[in-house]
Design an enzyme around this catalytic site. Structure first.
Site, PDB file in Angstrom:
ATOM      1  N   LYS A  45      62.805  -2.660  48.737  1.00 51.69           N
ATOM      2  CA  LYS A  45      63.206  -3.805  49.556  1.00 51.69           C
ATOM      3  C   LYS A  45      63.705  -4.950  48.687  1.00 51.69           C
ATOM      4  O   LYS A  45      64.700  -5.608  49.023  1.00 51.69           O
ATOM      5  CB  LYS A  45      62.016  -4.261  50.400  1.00 51.69           C
ATOM      6  CG  LYS A  45      62.155  -5.642  51.039  1.00 51.69           C
ATOM      7  CD  LYS A  45      60.857  -6.051  51.708  1.00 51.69           C
ATOM      8  CE  LYS A  45      60.912  -7.488  52.207  1.00 51.69           C
ATOM      9  NZ  LYS A  45      60.903  -8.476  51.096  1.00 51.69           N
ATOM     10  N   ASN A  46      63.037  -5.189  47.558  1.00 56.82           N
ATOM     11  CA  ASN A  46      63.375  -6.327  46.714  1.00 56.82           C
ATOM     12  C   ASN A  46      64.632  -6.114  45.882  1.00 56.82           C
ATOM     13  O   ASN A  46      65.069  -7.023  45.190  1.00 56.82           O
ATOM     14  CB  ASN A  46      62.202  -6.678  45.800  1.00 56.82           C
ATOM     15  CG  ASN A  46      61.076  -7.355  46.565  1.00 56.82           C
ATOM     16  OD1 ASN A  46      61.237  -7.748  47.713  1.00 56.82           O
ATOM     17  ND2 ASN A  46      59.924  -7.469  45.930  1.00 56.82           N
ATOM     18  N   ARG A 118      65.046 -15.730  53.140  1.00 58.92           N
ATOM     19  CA  ARG A 118      65.421 -16.602  52.038  1.00 58.92           C
ATOM     20  C   ARG A 118      66.694 -16.115  51.355  1.00 58.92           C
ATOM     21  O   ARG A 118      67.098 -16.650  50.325  1.00 58.92           O
ATOM     22  CB  ARG A 118      64.273 -16.697  51.031  1.00 58.92           C
ATOM     23  CG  ARG A 118      62.999 -17.261  51.629  1.00 58.92           C
ATOM     24  CD  ARG A 118      61.887 -17.338  50.612  1.00 58.92           C
ATOM     25  NE  ARG A 118      62.127 -18.319  49.581  1.00 58.92           N
ATOM     26  CZ  ARG A 118      61.853 -19.618  49.684  1.00 58.92           C
ATOM     27  NH1 ARG A 118      61.333 -20.087  50.800  1.00 58.92           N
ATOM     28  NH2 ARG A 118      62.104 -20.441  48.691  1.00 58.92           N
ATOM     29  N   CYS A 142      57.515 -15.529  53.679  1.00 54.07           N
ATOM     30  CA  CYS A 142      56.068 -15.513  53.860  1.00 54.07           C
ATOM     31  C   CYS A 142      55.430 -16.775  53.300  1.00 54.07           C
ATOM     32  O   CYS A 142      55.820 -17.269  52.247  1.00 54.07           O
ATOM     33  CB  CYS A 142      55.472 -14.284  53.177  1.00 54.07           C
ATOM     34  SG  CYS A 142      55.953 -12.714  53.941  1.00 54.07           S
ATOM     35  N   ARG A 147      57.621 -21.795  47.067  1.00 47.02           N
ATOM     36  CA  ARG A 147      58.741 -21.102  46.434  1.00 47.02           C
ATOM     37  C   ARG A 147      59.945 -22.028  46.542  1.00 47.02           C
ATOM     38  O   ARG A 147      60.870 -21.774  47.300  1.00 47.02           O
ATOM     39  CB  ARG A 147      58.985 -19.754  47.124  1.00 47.02           C
ATOM     40  CG  ARG A 147      57.828 -18.802  46.947  1.00 47.02           C
ATOM     41  CD  ARG A 147      58.177 -17.397  47.334  1.00 47.02           C
ATOM     42  NE  ARG A 147      58.159 -17.218  48.772  1.00 47.02           N
ATOM     43  CZ  ARG A 147      58.380 -16.055  49.374  1.00 47.02           C
ATOM     44  NH1 ARG A 147      58.637 -14.982  48.663  1.00 47.02           N
ATOM     45  NH2 ARG A 147      58.351 -15.960  50.681  1.00 47.02           N
ATOM     46  N   ASP A 335      52.203  -8.443  44.440  1.00 49.38           N
ATOM     47  CA  ASP A 335      52.213  -7.728  45.719  1.00 49.38           C
ATOM     48  C   ASP A 335      51.286  -6.519  45.725  1.00 49.38           C
ATOM     49  O   ASP A 335      51.034  -5.952  46.786  1.00 49.38           O
ATOM     50  CB  ASP A 335      53.632  -7.285  46.060  1.00 49.38           C
ATOM     51  CG  ASP A 335      54.526  -8.457  46.422  1.00 49.38           C
ATOM     52  OD1 ASP A 335      54.199  -9.164  47.382  1.00 49.38           O
ATOM     53  OD2 ASP A 335      55.530  -8.682  45.735  1.00 49.38           O
ATOM     54  N   VAL A 357      50.563 -15.980  40.234  1.00 48.58           N
ATOM     55  CA  VAL A 357      51.962 -16.034  40.663  1.00 48.58           C
ATOM     56  C   VAL A 357      52.144 -16.919  41.890  1.00 48.58           C
ATOM     57  O   VAL A 357      52.995 -17.805  41.913  1.00 48.58           O
ATOM     58  CB  VAL A 357      52.507 -14.619  40.927  1.00 48.58           C
ATOM     59  CG1 VAL A 357      53.966 -14.665  41.383  1.00 48.58           C
ATOM     60  CG2 VAL A 357      52.378 -13.752  39.672  1.00 48.58           C
ATOM     61  N   ARG A 444      59.032  -5.656  58.288  1.00 50.06           N
ATOM     62  CA  ARG A 444      59.976  -6.290  57.357  1.00 50.06           C
ATOM     63  C   ARG A 444      60.104  -5.488  56.074  1.00 50.06           C
ATOM     64  O   ARG A 444      61.155  -5.514  55.426  1.00 50.06           O
ATOM     65  CB  ARG A 444      59.514  -7.712  57.012  1.00 50.06           C
ATOM     66  CG  ARG A 444      59.737  -8.759  58.082  1.00 50.06           C
ATOM     67  CD  ARG A 444      59.388 -10.127  57.537  1.00 50.06           C
ATOM     68  NE  ARG A 444      60.065 -10.366  56.266  1.00 50.06           N
ATOM     69  CZ  ARG A 444      59.562 -11.115  55.281  1.00 50.06           C
ATOM     70  NH1 ARG A 444      58.384 -11.679  55.405  1.00 50.06           N
ATOM     71  NH2 ARG A 444      60.245 -11.283  54.174  1.00 50.06           N
TER      72      ARG A 444
END
Length: 463
Positions: A45-46, A118, A142, A147, A335, A357, A444
């Site tokens: 996903k990232n 985002r 989220c 951020r 994560d 983080v 998501r």
């Protein structure tokens, strides 16, 4: 067994009863059944969403294979189509994007997506190169900690962008061709590194980025850009050098597999005393996770074949407590922290987790405590990794005492990764839980979520 599968998110305001929304966006989980079976992970996903943005930089179509069927991909497709990019998805989850006729979308149209993603901030560089202007609505994502987009905006200004802040968002323009820069990030932020890469590749001259993020998804994005004609050198000590070129063309790319989803199912196998084969998972990007998994007491076996993956299981016996600290790559990914904490509630002894983080990443533990987990949060740094939060009064360290017998509860999902952790807790708990917000958050980032639960024998249903 799984019944009444629903995949669409109910956008109407839900009726609230007892503090929880009364809608179809709920999963009823009958706990205590070990997860056993096989599932497949697709592209990360990232990476996928960022590779989709990169397609805007090209003057010919791009093709992205193994794209996960998740709502975040749908959101980015919608944003691309608003900007004139034609997209088509084939049955084998291959996405084709044609950016030949890129246009500026209307403010009202883009604002439909405000709060849902985002990604718009990452479109700025490509749109400034293609059209000379861009627009950023209010951004979502989220709620796991600050951020800020200041890193992004500062870098864009350095490249030569002019930013006009308005009540409806930010309007950007490039009076002349953007210029290469020398830039050092205060923190190796993934999003800021992506922003600079996507902007520098068509800027005039050389860009030198120091203290860059070097996550596997960043390296894979660099591979995408190189396929498009970019010249990018990754040096030691987090230094990336980008030599701007005059044009980029389309690409064909198969992304790295999703290491977050892989770790999530692995933790679920451990917490439920199950066995899950994650087809498509690869060892190289999971090495840090695999070391932790083995330290806790989990077992795994790696199949390096062309259609291989990693098998995760609970080998029996007691799980061991550990001390963990999240960090940027190659450290333990933030994560992975949340699903691992659920597994650690079943370890014999005290485990310590130091989050470095995101400062608000432990919000989900309130629900775990409601279910019987013994978790205490602390403002102090319970670890040796340099931390930005130690003197800012954030609850960013956790001590987990186990083993704890988890009991069923009604759970409201606060964000994507916490949602999966709540689900793992419900699957391993005694009794029947109701998990609210599954479609809004979990879909998501997790493809065919209901079908995968069914394939693993989970005792869940939709009301």
């Amino acid at each position: 067994m799984l019944a009444n599968r629903h995949s669409s998110f109910d956008r109407n305001p839900p009726v609230i009863i007892g503090g929880f929304p009364l809608s179809n966006d709920v999963l009823v989980v009958h706990g205590g059944t070990p997860l056993k079976g096989e599932i497949r992970v697709r592209g990360a996903k990232n990476l996928v969403s960022k590779a989709m943005v990169a397609a805007v930089l090209g003057d010919t179509p791009s093709t992205l294979h193994d794209v996960p069927a998740i709502s975040d991909v749908d959101i980015v497709r919608g944003l691309l189509e608003l900007h004139g990019v034609r997209t088509t998805m084939s049955g084998d989850q291959t996405l084709r994007m044609d950016p030949t006729n890129v246009v500026i979308a209307g403010v009202d149209e883009i604002n439909v997506h405000a709060g849902s993603s985002r990604i718009p901030i990452l479109l700025c560089g490509p749109l400034l190169h293609r059209l000379g202007r861009a627009y950023i609505p209010n951004l979502g994502g989220c709620n796991i900690g600050g951020r800020p987009i200041d890193f992004h905006l500062n870098a864009l200004r350095e490249f030569g962008a002019v930013i006009d802040k308005q009540p409806d968002g930010m309007h950007l323009s490039a009076p002349q061709r953007l210029q290469g820069i020398k830039y050092t990030l205060e923190y190796p932020s993934v999003g800021s590194t992506e922003q600079i890469l996507l902007t520098a590749v068509l800027a005039e001259g050389v860009t030198e980025l120091r203290n860059a993020a070097v996550e596997p998804e960043i390296i894979d994005l660099i591979c995408v850009l190189q396929k498009m004609g970019a010249i990018i050198k990754v040096h030691t000590d987090r230094v990336i050098e980008i030599e701007g070129v005059d044009r980029l063309h389309g690409y064909r790319h198969r992304p790295v597999p999703d290491r977050i989803e892989t770790g999530s199912w692995a933790a679920a196998a451990l917490a439920t005393h199950g066995e899950v084969f994650v087809r498509g998972a690869q060892q190289a990007d999971m090495m840090t996770f695999l070391n932790v998994y083995r330290s806790i007491g989990g077992a795994f076996d790696i199949d390096d074949g062309p259609d291989g993956g990693i098998r995760f299981w609970h080998p029996g016996g007691e799980l061991s407590p550990v001390a963990l600290e999240t960090d940027v790559h190659p450290g333990l990914m933030t994560d992975w922290q949340q699903p691992l904490v659920v597994a650690l509630t079943q370890a014999h002894g005290l485990s310590i987790v130091h989050e470095t983080v995101y400062e608000r990443r432990f919000g989900y533990t309130a629900e775990l405590r409601q279910m019987g987990a013994n978790i205490q949060l602390y403002r102090e740094c319970l670890g040796g990794t340099p931390c930005r939060w130690g003197r800012r009064n954030f609850l960013h360290s956790a001590v987990i005492a186990g083993p704890s017998q988890l009991h069923a509860a009604d759970l409201q999902i606060p964000d994507l990764r916490a949602g999966f952790s709540h689900l793992i807790a419900a699957l391993s708990a005694e009794g029947t839980s109701r998990v609210f917000g599954v479609d809004r958050y979990i879909t998501r980032g997790y493809e065919d979520f209901d079908a995968k639960l069914a394939a693993l024998g989970a005792s869940v249903e939709r009301p």
